[in-house]
Design a protein around this motif. Sequence first.
Motif, PDB file in Angstrom:
ATOM      1  N   GLN A 110      38.741 -10.420  -0.500  1.00 26.78           N
ATOM      2  CA  GLN A 110      38.921 -11.712  -1.155  1.00 26.78           C
ATOM      3  C   GLN A 110      39.777 -12.644  -0.307  1.00 26.78           C
ATOM      4  N   ARG A 111      40.846 -12.085   0.282  1.00 28.81           N
ATOM      5  CA  ARG A 111      41.726 -12.922   1.095  1.00 28.81           C
ATOM      6  C   ARG A 111      41.041 -13.393   2.372  1.00 28.81           C
ATOM      7  N   GLN A 112      40.216 -12.521   2.938  1.00 25.62           N
ATOM      8  CA  GLN A 112      39.618 -12.822   4.234  1.00 25.62           C
ATOM      9  C   GLN A 112      38.277 -13.537   4.121  1.00 25.62           C
ATOM     10  N   ASN A 113      37.829 -13.807   2.912  1.00 24.39           N
ATOM     11  CA  ASN A 113      36.536 -14.449   2.734  1.00 24.39           C
ATOM     12  C   ASN A 113      36.659 -15.676   1.843  1.00 24.39           C
ATOM     13  N   MET A 114      37.693 -16.461   2.086  1.00 25.45           N
ATOM     14  CA  MET A 114      37.862 -17.707   1.361  1.00 25.45           C
ATOM     15  C   MET A 114      36.986 -18.781   2.009  1.00 25.45           C
ATOM     16  N   GLN A 115      36.604 -19.755   1.205  1.00 26.06           N
ATOM     17  CA  GLN A 115      35.849 -20.867   1.768  1.00 26.06           C
ATOM     18  C   GLN A 115      36.097 -22.144   0.967  1.00 26.06           C
ATOM     19  N   ILE A 116      35.909 -23.272   1.659  1.00 26.51           N
ATOM     20  CA  ILE A 116      36.024 -24.586   1.030  1.00 26.51           C
ATOM     21  C   ILE A 116      34.674 -25.282   1.186  1.00 26.51           C
ATOM     22  N   ASN A 117      34.124 -25.740   0.088  1.00 23.76           N
ATOM     23  CA  ASN A 117      32.862 -26.473   0.105  1.00 23.76           C
ATOM     24  C   ASN A 117      33.156 -27.950  -0.133  1.00 23.76           C
ATOM     25  N   LEU A 118      32.759 -28.775   0.825  1.00 27.72           N
ATOM     26  CA  LEU A 118      33.015 -30.216   0.762  1.00 27.72           C
ATOM     27  C   LEU A 118      31.710 -30.986   0.640  1.00 27.72           C
ATOM     28  N   GLU A 119      31.733 -32.032  -0.185  1.00 21.07           N
ATOM     29  CA  GLU A 119      30.618 -32.976  -0.250  1.00 21.07           C
ATOM     30  C   GLU A 119      31.177 -34.367   0.027  1.00 21.07           C
ATOM     31  N   PHE A 120      30.547 -35.076   0.982  1.00 18.43           N
ATOM     32  CA  PHE A 120      31.014 -36.402   1.384  1.00 18.43           C
ATOM     33  C   PHE A 120      30.142 -37.489   0.758  1.00 18.43           C
ATOM     34  N   PHE A 121      30.737 -38.654   0.534  1.00 16.61           N
ATOM     35  CA  PHE A 121      29.946 -39.819   0.128  1.00 16.61           C
ATOM     36  C   PHE A 121      29.009 -40.190   1.279  1.00 16.61           C
ATOM     37  N   ALA A 122      27.760 -40.493   0.948  1.00 15.82           N
ATOM     38  CA  ALA A 122      26.748 -40.740   1.976  1.00 15.82           C
ATOM     39  C   ALA A 122      27.122 -41.890   2.901  1.00 15.82           C
ATOM     40  N   ASP A 123      27.785 -42.908   2.350  1.00 17.66           N
ATOM     41  CA  ASP A 123      28.106 -44.083   3.161  1.00 17.66           C
ATOM     42  C   ASP A 123      29.465 -43.983   3.836  1.00 17.66           C
ATOM     43  N   LYS A 124      30.134 -42.795   3.699  1.00 13.30           N
ATOM     44  CA  LYS A 124      31.472 -42.664   4.282  1.00 13.30           C
ATOM     45  C   LYS A 124      31.599 -41.412   5.159  1.00 13.30           C
ATOM     46  N   ILE A 125      30.478 -40.948   5.700  1.00 10.39           N
ATOM     47  CA  ILE A 125      30.529 -39.759   6.566  1.00 10.39           C
ATOM     48  C   ILE A 125      31.205 -40.120   7.881  1.00 10.39           C
ATOM     49  N   ASN A 126      32.263 -39.398   8.190  1.00  4.64           N
ATOM     50  CA  ASN A 126      33.084 -39.680   9.361  1.00  4.64           C
ATOM     51  C   ASN A 126      32.979 -38.482  10.314  1.00  4.64           C
ATOM     52  N   ALA A 127      32.236 -38.663  11.410  1.00  8.11           N
ATOM     53  CA  ALA A 127      31.989 -37.562  12.343  1.00  8.11           C
ATOM     54  C   ALA A 127      33.275 -37.005  12.934  1.00  8.11           C
ATOM     55  N   SER A 128      34.219 -37.886  13.230  1.00 11.83           N
ATOM     56  CA  SER A 128      35.492 -37.445  13.808  1.00 11.83           C
ATOM     57  C   SER A 128      36.290 -36.602  12.816  1.00 11.83           C
ATOM     58  N   PHE A 129      36.284 -37.033  11.555  1.00  9.13           N
ATOM     59  CA  PHE A 129      36.984 -36.312  10.487  1.00  9.13           C
ATOM     60  C   PHE A 129      36.366 -34.920  10.292  1.00  9.13           C
ATOM     61  N   ILE A 130      35.041 -34.858  10.284  1.00 11.76           N
ATOM     62  CA  ILE A 130      34.347 -33.580  10.120  1.00 11.76           C
ATOM     63  C   ILE A 130      34.632 -32.652  11.307  1.00 11.76           C
ATOM     64  N   SER A 186      20.110 -29.408   6.013  1.00 14.58           N
ATOM     65  CA  SER A 186      19.218 -30.297   5.294  1.00 14.58           C
ATOM     66  C   SER A 186      19.945 -31.501   4.699  1.00 14.58           C
ATOM     67  N   ASN A 187      21.270 -31.467   4.774  1.00 16.53           N
ATOM     68  CA  ASN A 187      22.030 -32.540   4.139  1.00 16.53           C
ATOM     69  C   ASN A 187      23.390 -32.664   4.820  1.00 16.53           C
ATOM     70  N   GLU A 188      23.586 -33.724   5.581  1.00 17.04           N
ATOM     71  CA  GLU A 188      24.830 -33.896   6.331  1.00 17.04           C
ATOM     72  C   GLU A 188      26.034 -34.168   5.426  1.00 17.04           C
ATOM     73  N   GLN A 189      25.787 -34.379   4.160  1.00 13.14           N
ATOM     74  CA  GLN A 189      26.883 -34.660   3.240  1.00 13.14           C
ATOM     75  C   GLN A 189      27.656 -33.401   2.854  1.00 13.14           C
ATOM     76  N   HIS A 190      27.128 -32.227   3.146  1.00 15.82           N
ATOM     77  CA  HIS A 190      27.763 -30.986   2.719  1.00 15.82           C
ATOM     78  C   HIS A 190      28.304 -30.195   3.905  1.00 15.82           C
ATOM     79  N   LEU A 191      29.505 -29.653   3.731  1.00 17.46           N
ATOM     80  CA  LEU A 191      30.152 -28.839   4.768  1.00 17.46           C
ATOM     81  C   LEU A 191      30.811 -27.638   4.104  1.00 17.46           C
TER      82      LEU A 191
END
Length: 334
Positions: free
Chosen positions: A240-260, A276-281
Amino acid sequence: MDINVQSENKLNHTSIIHAKDLSFKYPNNDYYSVNKVSLDIKRGQCLGIIGPNGAGKSTLISLLCGLLKAEQGQVDFASLADEKPLSWQASIEKYVALIPQEYAFYPELSIKQNLEYFIAISEPNRKKQKQLLEQALNQCQLTHVAKQKADSLSGGYKRRLNIAIALSKSPEVIFLDEPTVGIDPVSRQDIVDLLEQLKAQGKTLIYTSHMLNEVEQLCDDIILLEQGKAIAVTDISNNQRQNMQINLEFFADKINASFIAQLNSAASPASEKDSSNEQHLRLKVADISQLQQIMQIVSQDMSSIKSLHFAQNSIDQLYFDAYKNTQSSKDVAC
């Protein structure tokens, strides 16, 4: 197969059973049901054995508790009491209990009669027999139905009777082969609660189940079997400790390549972007310090984030990932 009973200091100081390279093949089969499986069972903890049907779970339990004799490998038992070490067979008979998938009682007898019969097999003293009977009835919440015939009981109460019979010999090590199969959710949770109580009392549990949420709730360590082989062995808390994850969804008009890019550089190498969708990381996190670093970056540009979800990988995910990796290896080999 060699089976030894040793003083605990000759094993790992916390181990109660250690098995190395266990292998077993049923007559007329051209494959091994258990194939070079090694494991270490710690005193007072719960080991979960999981895997698909036919993976070798029940066979492995039968090897560990002496119902089957392995063709290869070795099992070492720590002394189970502060007394002169017993033989392996005597240790099994005195300190080990098996709760099988099948109902292991006489259906025409009442709960009380069943327990009296099995208690008399292992305890000759009449006074102690009565104490063990009351203890088993109370512990498994069967006192109010003690006079009912076993075959008239619901599935949940039949499972409790199976457990009560095993507990009536006051075992130190308990093998449980799918003890909650075929019962309703309320009865299942009652049994899981009982097993947690046994664990809290210092009993060592070896447990198979297809109910992965039960495994996650009860077990300290797990071993995942596939076609007789151990394809994953892990400590649940570490998983559990070693398999944490964060799922992010970005606003389509505010995707910042440098931030990502900053987020990706702070996360574990295995982070993934939804192709299939650049809004999700999806960011995989190795430890708490890495999580703190990622959250510090996130706080610099909260306006571009539509949603953020933190999760710890479950045993389900471990199961599916390990099984998928095994299947991929088979495909490559073909």
